[in-house]
Design an enzyme around this catalytic site. Structure first.
Site, PDB file in Angstrom:
ATOM      1  N   ILE A  14       5.933  10.495  62.587  1.00 31.82           N
ATOM      2  CA  ILE A  14       4.762  11.323  62.840  1.00 31.82           C
ATOM      3  C   ILE A  14       4.510  12.557  62.285  1.00 31.82           C
ATOM      4  O   ILE A  14       3.251  12.901  61.847  1.00 31.82           O
ATOM      5  CB  ILE A  14       4.564  11.133  64.419  1.00 31.82           C
ATOM      6  CG1 ILE A  14       4.520   9.645  64.961  1.00 31.82           C
ATOM      7  CG2 ILE A  14       3.389  11.609  64.865  1.00 31.82           C
ATOM      8  CD1 ILE A  14       4.816   9.469  66.293  1.00 31.82           C
ATOM      9  N   SER A 141       4.365  12.978  75.273  1.00 37.30           N
ATOM     10  CA  SER A 141       4.513  11.521  75.432  1.00 37.30           C
ATOM     11  C   SER A 141       4.287  10.910  76.890  1.00 37.30           C
ATOM     12  O   SER A 141       4.493  11.668  77.610  1.00 37.30           O
ATOM     13  CB  SER A 141       6.091  11.260  75.137  1.00 37.30           C
ATOM     14  OG  SER A 141       6.440   9.987  75.604  1.00 37.30           O
ATOM     15  N   TYR A 166      14.397  12.037  78.420  1.00 37.88           N
ATOM     16  CA  TYR A 166      13.392  12.222  77.105  1.00 37.88           C
ATOM     17  C   TYR A 166      12.250  12.578  78.219  1.00 37.88           C
ATOM     18  O   TYR A 166      11.639  13.626  77.633  1.00 37.88           O
ATOM     19  CB  TYR A 166      13.432  11.165  76.331  1.00 37.88           C
ATOM     20  CG  TYR A 166      12.091  11.178  75.530  1.00 37.88           C
ATOM     21  CD1 TYR A 166      12.037  11.922  74.412  1.00 37.88           C
ATOM     22  CD2 TYR A 166      11.120  10.098  75.646  1.00 37.88           C
ATOM     23  CE1 TYR A 166      10.988  11.840  73.619  1.00 37.88           C
ATOM     24  CE2 TYR A 166      10.050  10.086  75.101  1.00 37.88           C
ATOM     25  CZ  TYR A 166      10.084  11.062  73.774  1.00 37.88           C
ATOM     26  OH  TYR A 166       9.126  10.821  72.854  1.00 37.88           O
ATOM     27  N   LYS A 170      10.088  16.131  78.027  1.00 41.09           N
ATOM     28  CA  LYS A 170       8.537  16.024  77.696  1.00 41.09           C
ATOM     29  C   LYS A 170       7.777  16.927  78.727  1.00 41.09           C
ATOM     30  O   LYS A 170       6.544  17.487  78.385  1.00 41.09           O
ATOM     31  CB  LYS A 170       8.255  14.927  77.179  1.00 41.09           C
ATOM     32  CG  LYS A 170       8.573  14.158  75.734  1.00 41.09           C
ATOM     33  CD  LYS A 170       7.993  15.182  74.753  1.00 41.09           C
ATOM     34  CE  LYS A 170       8.439  14.519  73.200  1.00 41.09           C
ATOM     35  NZ  LYS A 170       8.171  15.565  72.251  1.00 41.09           N
TER      36      LYS A 170
HETATM   37  N1  LIG Z   1       7.417   7.333  67.943  1.00 39.40           N
HETATM   38  C1  LIG Z   1       7.049   7.144  69.159  1.00 39.40           C
HETATM   39  O1  LIG Z   1       6.709   6.100  69.583  1.00 39.40           O
HETATM   40  C2  LIG Z   1       6.753   8.610  69.833  1.00 39.40           C
HETATM   41  C3  LIG Z   1       6.067   8.176  71.252  1.00 39.40           C
HETATM   42  C4  LIG Z   1       5.618   9.296  71.828  1.00 39.40           C
HETATM   43  C5  LIG Z   1       5.895  10.602  71.574  1.00 39.40           C
HETATM   44  N2  LIG Z   1       6.392  10.959  70.104  1.00 39.40           N
HETATM   45  C6  LIG Z   1       6.720  12.003  69.671  1.00 39.40           C
HETATM   46  O2  LIG Z   1       6.283  12.443  68.263  1.00 39.40           O
HETATM   47  C7  LIG Z   1       7.288  13.177  67.896  1.00 39.40           C
HETATM   48  C8  LIG Z   1       7.720  12.606  66.530  1.00 39.40           C
HETATM   49  O3  LIG Z   1       8.190  11.582  66.776  1.00 39.40           O
HETATM   50  P1  LIG Z   1       8.873  10.289  65.723  1.00 39.40           P
HETATM   51  O4  LIG Z   1       9.004   9.237  66.433  1.00 39.40           O
HETATM   52  O5  LIG Z   1       8.060  10.593  64.528  1.00 39.40           O
HETATM   53  O6  LIG Z   1      10.336  11.223  65.326  1.00 39.40           O
HETATM   54  P2  LIG Z   1      11.278  10.739  64.249  1.00 39.40           P
HETATM   55  O7  LIG Z   1      11.093   9.386  63.524  1.00 39.40           O
HETATM   56  O8  LIG Z   1      12.756  11.002  65.020  1.00 39.40           O
HETATM   57  O9  LIG Z   1      10.894  12.028  63.370  1.00 39.40           O
HETATM   58  C9  LIG Z   1      11.725  12.278  62.291  1.00 39.40           C
HETATM   59  C10 LIG Z   1      11.488  13.630  61.870  1.00 39.40           C
HETATM   60  O10 LIG Z   1      12.334  14.279  62.538  1.00 39.40           O
HETATM   61  C11 LIG Z   1      13.083  15.282  61.998  1.00 39.40           C
HETATM   62  N3  LIG Z   1      14.188  15.557  62.709  1.00 39.40           N
HETATM   63  C12 LIG Z   1      14.669  14.797  63.826  1.00 39.40           C
HETATM   64  N4  LIG Z   1      15.746  15.619  64.535  1.00 39.40           N
HETATM   65  C13 LIG Z   1      15.623  16.947  63.904  1.00 39.40           C
HETATM   66  C14 LIG Z   1      16.302  18.074  64.265  1.00 39.40           C
HETATM   67  N5  LIG Z   1      17.237  18.386  65.062  1.00 39.40           N
HETATM   68  N6  LIG Z   1      16.017  19.109  63.447  1.00 39.40           N
HETATM   69  C15 LIG Z   1      14.797  19.413  62.504  1.00 39.40           C
HETATM   70  N7  LIG Z   1      14.124  17.796  62.328  1.00 39.40           N
HETATM   71  C16 LIG Z   1      14.589  16.857  62.857  1.00 39.40           C
HETATM   72  C17 LIG Z   1      13.518  14.588  60.759  1.00 39.40           C
HETATM   73  O11 LIG Z   1      14.073  15.347  59.803  1.00 39.40           O
HETATM   74  P3  LIG Z   1      15.559  14.988  59.020  1.00 39.40           P
HETATM   75  O12 LIG Z   1      15.411  13.765  58.304  1.00 39.40           O
HETATM   76  O13 LIG Z   1      15.976  16.211  58.276  1.00 39.40           O
HETATM   77  O14 LIG Z   1      16.498  14.661  60.232  1.00 39.40           O
HETATM   78  C18 LIG Z   1      12.259  13.672  60.452  1.00 39.40           C
HETATM   79  O15 LIG Z   1      11.476  14.744  59.788  1.00 39.40           O
HETATM   80  C19 LIG Z   1       8.335  13.484  68.575  1.00 39.40           C
HETATM   81  O16 LIG Z   1       8.027  14.833  69.598  1.00 39.40           O
HETATM   82  C20 LIG Z   1       8.259  12.240  69.640  1.00 39.40           C
HETATM   83  O17 LIG Z   1       8.979  12.700  70.807  1.00 39.40           O
HETATM   84  C21 LIG Z   1       6.857   9.643  69.579  1.00 39.40           C
END
Ligand SMILES: NC(=O)c1ccc[n+]([C@@H]2O[C@H](COP(=O)([O-])OP(=O)(O)OC[C@H]3O[C@@H](n4cnc5c(N)ncnc54)[C@H](OP(=O)(O)O)[C@@H]3O)[C@@H](O)[C@H]2O)c1
Length: 299
Positions: A14, A141, A166, A170
């Site tokens: 995202i 979230s 989690y 949040k």
């Molecule tokens: N996906 C969903 O369904 C969902 C639903 C509700 C809320 N959210 C929220 O939306 C946000 C984004 O979620 P997402 O699903 O896109 O997550 P994700 O798939 O884990 O995002 C990947 C990104 O996070 C980076 N990252 C992960 N851990 C890191 C760390 N310790 N330090 C620096 N960079 C880090 C990765 O970089 P690297 O490749 O360098 O590790 C990559 O750029 C989060 O806050 C999540 O809680 C998501």
């Protein structure tokens, strides 16, 4: 005047879609992540979207408060040197862990989802205030609804259930978001939360198929819970980035603060528990104790 945006965890999922949306809206975009290869690939996509304002990658592991401090120093120095405002900070980093983990003795979901964005934001407040009008967008979230509302310690009493922990982290961050909005009233810095709803990303790939992620009572309904997880996280990250992009850019939000942008990219009422003064106070105490804005220097 150049508009700049920093998106944490902006090299994938995202966060990358948010970065591309802000680049398309004319921002000079910086993405933060751990992996240099993913950082370079993200910058390439940003530059293809917005050749006039090249993207930039900054490396930091946001599960390390020392690296958060170093990142904040670097960003504050850069903005002081160039004189460019920091217009938008999107605290997008988040993580859910099926099995309990900690870093330097601090439980990882509370660290990554709350203490890390809390500390980055606090350290950048002088830069954001100097660059006002500016916006802070904290990614929240729907999992806040399953949180144990106990914030005396970093870890709540009872067993570890990743989805609930989690959600609790949040919830702490949402309470902080609304508290900060009130604190920064009339400074020109708006503080918003954005709920992406759900998307198929690295974070949701695998974690939500493990029944140990939910409490024993929800586990009794596991087939139903699993189907709900699958349905709600099947969409593209580009759609889930809309709430963050709207929170960061919508002119209708100018001058507004403490607003939560819901999964349909429209303002929604904040989750009530996040406004409970006792909860807000407890989160404030925990945050100050475990993520002090001045690092301990040792004796
Ligand atoms: N996906 C969903 O369904 C969902 C639903 C509700 C809320 N959210 C929220 O939306 C946000 C984004 O979620 P997402 O699903 O896109 O997550 P994700 O798939 O884990 O995002 C990947 C990104 O996070 C980076 N990252 C992960 N851990 C890191 C760390 N310790 N330090 C620096 N960079 C880090 C990765 O970089 P690297 O490749 O360098 O590790 C990559 O750029 C989060 O806050 C999540 O809680 C998501």
């Amino acid at each position: 005047m150049t508009k700049t945006a920093v998106i944490t965890a902006g090299t994938g999922g995202i966060g990358l879609e948010t970065a591309l949306g802000l680049a398309a809206a004319g921002f000079a975009v910086t993405v933060v992540g751990r992996d240099a290869g993913r950082g370079a690939a993200a910058v390439e996509r940003i530059n293809a979207t917005q050749p006039a304002r090249p993207g930039r990658f900054l490396a930091a592991d946001l599960a390390s408060l020392d690296q958060v401090r170093a990142l904040a120093d670097r960003m504050a120095d850069d903005h002081a040197t160039t004189g460019e405002p920091l217009t938008v900070l999107v605290n997008n980093v988040g993580a859910m862990f099926a099995r309990r983990q900690d870093r330097d003795g601090v439980e990882a979901s509370f660290l990554v989802n709350h203490l890390s964005p809390y500390l980055l934001t606090e350290l950048l407040l002088p830069t954001l205030t100097a660059g006002a009008p500016s916006r802070i967008v904290n990614v929240t979230s729907g999992a806040v609804a399953v949180a144990k509302r106990v914030f005396e310690e970093v870890e709540p009493p009872g067993g570890y259930y990743g989805f609930h922990w989690y959600g609790r982290a949040k919830l702490a961050n949402l309470a902080y978001t609304l508290d900060l909005a009130a604190r920064l009233e009339a400074t020109g810095v708006s503080v918003l939360a954005a709920d992406p709803g759900g998307a198929a990303t690295d974070m949701t790939d695998g974690t939500l198929t493990d029944p140990r992620i939910v409490s024993p009572s929800l586990r009794l309904l596991w087939p139903l819970v699993r189907r709900t997880f699958e349905r709600s996280t099947s969409g593209p990250a580009s759609a889930a980035a809309r709430p963050s992009i709207v929170a960061a850019t919508d002119p209708a939000l100018t001058g507004r603060t403490g607003v939560v942008i819901g999964p349909r990219a429209r303002p929604v009422a904040p989750f009530r528990a996040a406004t409970d003064p006792r909860l807000v106070q407890a989160v404030r105490r925990l945050s100050q104790a475990h993520a002090p804005t001045t690092a301990a220097t040792g004796a």
